[in-house]
Motif scaffolding. Structure first.
Motif, PDB file in Angstrom:
ATOM      1  N   VAL A  65       0.627  -3.724   4.386  1.00  0.00           N
ATOM      2  CA  VAL A  65       0.687  -2.825   3.233  1.00  0.00           C
ATOM      3  C   VAL A  65      -0.469  -1.829   3.272  1.00  0.00           C
ATOM      4  CG1 VAL A  65       0.874  -2.708   0.728  1.00  0.00           C
ATOM      5  CG2 VAL A  65       1.673  -4.746   1.938  1.00  0.00           C
ATOM      6  N   GLN A  66      -1.660  -2.321   3.517  1.00  0.00           N
ATOM      7  CA  GLN A  66      -2.856  -1.463   3.498  1.00  0.00           C
ATOM      8  C   GLN A  66      -2.725  -0.286   4.463  1.00  0.00           C
ATOM      9  OE1 GLN A  66      -6.653  -3.529   3.764  1.00  0.00           O
ATOM     10  NE2 GLN A  66      -7.632  -1.732   4.668  1.00  0.00           N
ATOM     11  N   GLU A 112      -1.252 -12.497   0.227  1.00  0.00           N
ATOM     12  CA  GLU A 112      -2.342 -11.569   0.523  1.00  0.00           C
ATOM     13  C   GLU A 112      -3.176 -11.210  -0.693  1.00  0.00           C
ATOM     14  OE1 GLU A 112      -1.101  -8.183   2.679  1.00  0.00           O
ATOM     15  OE2 GLU A 112       0.131  -9.299   4.070  1.00  0.00           O
ATOM     16  N   GLU A 113      -2.748 -11.662  -1.871  1.00  0.00           N
ATOM     17  CA  GLU A 113      -3.430 -11.322  -3.125  1.00  0.00           C
ATOM     18  C   GLU A 113      -3.478  -9.810  -3.335  1.00  0.00           C
ATOM     19  OE1 GLU A 113      -7.169 -13.407  -3.426  1.00  0.00           O
ATOM     20  OE2 GLU A 113      -6.322 -15.155  -2.431  1.00  0.00           O
ATOM     21  N   MET A 114      -2.394  -9.157  -2.935  1.00  0.00           N
ATOM     22  CA  MET A 114      -2.301  -7.717  -3.132  1.00  0.00           C
ATOM     23  C   MET A 114      -2.010  -7.429  -4.601  1.00  0.00           C
ATOM     24  SD  MET A 114      -2.451  -5.408  -0.725  1.00  0.00           S
ATOM     25  CE  MET A 114      -3.131  -5.630   0.918  1.00  0.00           C
ATOM     26  N   PRO A 115      -2.757  -6.520  -5.229  1.00  0.00           N
ATOM     27  CA  PRO A 115      -2.484  -6.194  -6.634  1.00  0.00           C
ATOM     28  C   PRO A 115      -1.202  -5.392  -6.782  1.00  0.00           C
ATOM     29  CG  PRO A 115      -4.190  -4.761  -5.746  1.00  0.00           C
ATOM     30  CD  PRO A 115      -3.891  -5.772  -4.686  1.00  0.00           C
ATOM     31  N   ASP A 116      -0.658  -5.371  -8.004  1.00  0.00           N
ATOM     32  CA  ASP A 116       0.567  -4.607  -8.276  1.00  0.00           C
ATOM     33  C   ASP A 116       0.431  -3.159  -7.830  1.00  0.00           C
ATOM     34  OD1 ASP A 116       1.797  -6.768  -9.370  1.00  0.00           O
ATOM     35  OD2 ASP A 116       1.296  -6.269 -11.447  1.00  0.00           O
ATOM     36  N   ALA A 117      -0.741  -2.589  -8.093  1.00  0.00           N
ATOM     37  CA  ALA A 117      -0.940  -1.166  -7.813  1.00  0.00           C
ATOM     38  C   ALA A 117      -0.739  -0.837  -6.336  1.00  0.00           C
ATOM     39  CB  ALA A 117      -2.342  -0.745  -8.247  1.00  0.00           C
ATOM     40  N   ALA A 118      -0.920  -1.826  -5.483  1.00  0.00           N
ATOM     41  CA  ALA A 118      -0.770  -1.582  -4.048  1.00  0.00           C
ATOM     42  C   ALA A 118       0.675  -1.214  -3.714  1.00  0.00           C
ATOM     43  CB  ALA A 118      -1.187  -2.815  -3.254  1.00  0.00           C
ATOM     44  N   PHE A 119       1.605  -1.658  -4.548  1.00  0.00           N
ATOM     45  CA  PHE A 119       3.021  -1.403  -4.274  1.00  0.00           C
ATOM     46  C   PHE A 119       3.601  -0.346  -5.210  1.00  0.00           C
ATOM     47  CE2 PHE A 119       2.022  -5.689  -2.977  1.00  0.00           C
ATOM     48  CZ  PHE A 119       2.573  -5.762  -1.720  1.00  0.00           C
ATOM     49  N   MET A 511      -9.270  -0.595  -3.279  1.00  0.00           N
ATOM     50  CA  MET A 511      -7.826  -0.773  -3.271  1.00  0.00           C
ATOM     51  C   MET A 511      -7.205   0.232  -4.245  1.00  0.00           C
ATOM     52  SD  MET A 511      -7.424  -3.073  -1.061  1.00  0.00           S
ATOM     53  CE  MET A 511      -5.759  -3.703  -1.219  1.00  0.00           C
ATOM     54  N   PRO A 512      -5.886   0.471  -4.178  1.00  0.00           N
ATOM     55  CA  PRO A 512      -5.279   1.429  -5.105  1.00  0.00           C
ATOM     56  C   PRO A 512      -5.671   1.139  -6.549  1.00  0.00           C
ATOM     57  CG  PRO A 512      -3.701   0.790  -3.438  1.00  0.00           C
ATOM     58  CD  PRO A 512      -4.913  -0.077  -3.227  1.00  0.00           C
ATOM     59  N   GLU A 513      -5.900   2.226  -7.296  1.00  0.00           N
ATOM     60  CA  GLU A 513      -6.349   2.143  -8.694  1.00  0.00           C
ATOM     61  C   GLU A 513      -7.621   1.314  -8.822  1.00  0.00           C
ATOM     62  OE1 GLU A 513      -3.263   1.198 -11.465  1.00  0.00           O
ATOM     63  OE2 GLU A 513      -1.886   2.664 -10.596  1.00  0.00           O
ATOM     64  N   GLU A 514      -8.517   1.509  -7.854  1.00  0.00           N
ATOM     65  CA  GLU A 514      -9.835   0.872  -7.851  1.00  0.00           C
ATOM     66  C   GLU A 514      -9.749  -0.654  -7.898  1.00  0.00           C
ATOM     67  OE1 GLU A 514     -12.253   2.662 -10.834  1.00  0.00           O
ATOM     68  OE2 GLU A 514     -12.263   4.604  -9.808  1.00  0.00           O
TER      69      GLU A 514
END
Lengths: 560, 83
Positions: A65-66, A112-119, A511-514
């Motif tokens: 994703v990153q 991956e503990e990716m935040p919502d904002a990442a998507f 990360m997206p949105e700080e």
């Protein structure tokens, strides 16, 4: 010539002794090395006093994703990593039908503990097929990528909701085989599967519903292309891991494919795990099977707060009882001098092998200067005990102060060093890009070269470099990478052997949105070339050059 | 010697995901030994059951007894930890 890397000590990845000289790069590749090289108009990178090595290859990452908003996979690149393998653990972003995206997002968030904002707005979903995903990546790729395709998403594409309900039919198996072949044709380096991962609802990911026949059918497709099968076995149980080693060996021999499994940890709690697994691996390798256990270099840290009952306190009944209380009751107990006196009495000298004095403040405190300090140091200043400091900080911050007990597992340098040096061990399993809000997964190569090579002498520099470059390229079938030799890709890591290491872990809001993640900066690295372009340097930082390539294909000329 | 498998030892160990986990060493009749690793949620169920937060309280407990307790918890069919 485009670049001359001047006067370095060359460790070319072959395992042969280092030698002095220059390295010349042209059109994205190494064209000459050794001795003094002169070329009019070439730029010069001064490597005097430094090691010049092939760029490192990280075979276990989750940058899927990153990479869509950060084509440099920061901070991996600044650690000298020039090629990464995403798509591990059965999970990739393609092939994926639009209607299934949310299900896969949930898996990525869990694993991956990716935040919502990442998507949500950080990138535009424009693909369903694997080659569509690669096309999206290539628009801003500054690091080389050898992507795995995930078994779970292949299952999801073919079976839909039934992917998490039942075994595949013969027709579905054939469809999965066709789909995997398409992905391999597009540039996938292999297939990843998992026997342990769970989704955001703690339910097994789709690959866990497959019968053995399904994995066998997919391995047959891998065999047609000579591609990798990556597996997450039940690593917490030695006997089951042994059975998986045998299973992988049979698939490897039957279809002529390399296989790799990760993680493999050394633990004081289960000291016979690694010896038993490695003995079985050696037995199967001697038969001609390729079953590569991936071993991470860094030790395992444990993080905790007083908000949640960490098992770290389970050997201290009074503490654990306190941790399991509701928030208000817990705060009242920790404010009661009599109760605290009992806790302090139980805390010394330490539970579960944890020396409280060595525990560090990690975050969640108003005074940023406390972060990174040990409870022991703070206790000395305050004239109290480390456990009392931990209680005070927690109370002052509504139980949100966080702590880290470093190096609690995989931490016996003699044992881990010998393991890393084992010829059957594949150095990897960094998990870079995953667990981002729990701990930093970057800098494992710096830790290998600093701690195990320079400080402990567990491996020679040449042997360690070979493991993370040429050996990795060979195991994964990455053509033209992993060595400094004419015709090979101009992927180069230049570092000071006396300084190479990883920096302390720090919270970072990039990360997206700080959004927050934990990272580690590099230490001792001075320059990194990707496909002949200077992509990071200590002096100038990251260069925004989209020179990354799909590493399953032969290296081409850098486009910038 | 016990006729049924029992918990010979229990230890807290660092987990792959940066959290502590509970490792149970199960001794079987006939000298077989197996490790079972549990995350914090599963361990909590056992500690609730034994009314203690002390790992030593698990020593000697029949394994089938603990297994029954674990299997009765919500979501027990999804045991696993992310790799």
């Amino acid at each position: 010539m485009d670049w001359i890397i001047r006067s370095g000590r060359i460790v070319d990845g072959s395992g042969l002794p280092a030698f002095e000289g220059d390295v010349a790069l042209k059109d994205g590749k190494v064209v000459r090395l050794g001795g003094r090289i002169e070329a009019e108009g070439a730029q010069v990178f001064d490597a005097t006093g430094c090691i010049v090595a092939p760029g490192f290859i990280d075979p276990h990452t989750h940058f899927d994703v990153q990479l869509l908003w950060d084509g440099q996979a920061r901070p991996a690149l600044e650690h000298g990593v020039t090629t990464i393998v995403p798509g591990n653990c059965s999970l990739s972003l393609a092939p994926l039908k639009a209607g299934d995206r949310q299900r896969v997002v949930g898996m990525f968030q869990q694993i991956e503990e990716m935040p919502d904002a990442a998507f949500d707005g950080a990138f535009e979903w424009r693909w369903e097929s694997f080659d569509g995903y690669l096309a999206a990546l290539k628009e801003s790729l500054s690091i080389n990528v050898a992507p795995l395709v995930g078994h779970s998403v292949i299952r999801l594409w073919v079976m839909g909701a039934a992917a998490t309900e039942r075994a595949a039919t013969a027709e579905e198996l054939a469809a999965m085989q066709d789909l995997l072949a398409q992905c391999l044709e597009a540039g996938a380096v292999g297939l990843s599967t998992s026997f342990v991962d769970v989704d955001e609802n703690l339910m097994p990911v789709p690959s866990r519903y497959a019968h053995l026949e399904e994995l066998d059918a997919l391995a047959a497709v891998l065999g047609r292309y000579g591609r990798m099968l990556q597996v997450v076995p039940e690593f917490y149980a030695t006997d089951i891991t042994l059975a998986r080693v045998d299973q992988l060996a049979e698939l490897s021999l039957r279809y002529g494919i390399p296989t790799t499994f990760s993680p493999l940890f050394d633990s004081a709690a289960t000291p016979d795990n690694v010896p038993r697994v490695m003995a079985r691996v050696a037995e199967q390798m001697a038969r001609g099977a390729q079953v590569w256990p991936q071993v991470q270099t860094r030790p395992i840290d444990i993080s905790f707060t007083f908000e949640v009952a960490s098992l770290l306190f389970a050997g201290l009944p009074k503490w654990y009882r306190t941790m399991r209380m509701g928030t208000e009751e817990k705060i009242a107990a920790l404010s009661d001098p009599e109760w605290v006196a009992q806790l302090l009495a139980e805390a010394e000298p330490g539970g579960n092998g944890v020396r409280w004095a060595g525990v560090q403040v990690r975050g969640g405190v108003s005074d940023a200067s406390l972060v990174g300090q040990t409870l022991g140091a703070l206790a000395e200043v305050q004239g109290t005990s480390p456990a009392q400091v931990m209680i005070d900080l927690s109370l002052q911050h509504n139980l949100e102060a966080s702590f880290i007990a470093a190096s609690l597992g995989h931490n016996d340098s003699d044992r881990v060093g010998a393991l890393l040096a084992d010829g059957n061990v594949h150095v990897g399993a960094s998990d870079a890009g995953a667990h981002i809000q729990s701990f930093a997964t970057y800098g494992d190569t710096g830790y290998l070269l600093g701690h195990f090579v320079r400080d402990r002498g567990a491996l020679s520099l040449e042997a360690a470099i070979k493991k993370i470059t040429a050996d990795t390229a060979r195991i994964w079938g990455l053509p033209g990478r992993g060595q400094l030799a004419p015709g090979f890709a101009g992927d180069v890591a230049i570092f000071d052997a006396a300084e190479i290491d990883r920096c302390a872990e720090e919270a970072c809001f990039d990360m997206p949105e700080e959004g927050m993640r934990y990272v580690r900066a590099s230490k001792g690295m001075v320059g990194v070339f990707v496909n002949g372009a200077l992509s990071w340097s200590k002096a100038s930082g990251y260069a925004d050059a989209p020179v990354g390539q799909i590493a399953t294909q032969l290296p081409g000329a850098a486009s910038a | 010697m016990s006729e049924a498998p029992f918990i010979e030892a229990a230890e807290i160990a660092p987990g792959h995901d940066g959290a502590a986990e509970l490792v149970l060493f199960v001794r079987y009749p006939g000298a077989g030994r197996q490790t079972v690793t549990l995350d914090a949620d599963a361990a909590e169920v056992l500690f609730e059951h034994t009314q203690t937060g002390d790992v030593s309280a698990l020593h000697g407990v029949p394994w089938h007894h603990l297994k029954d307790v674990l299997q009765q918890r919500p979501g027990s069919g999804a045991a696993g930890g992310n790799g």
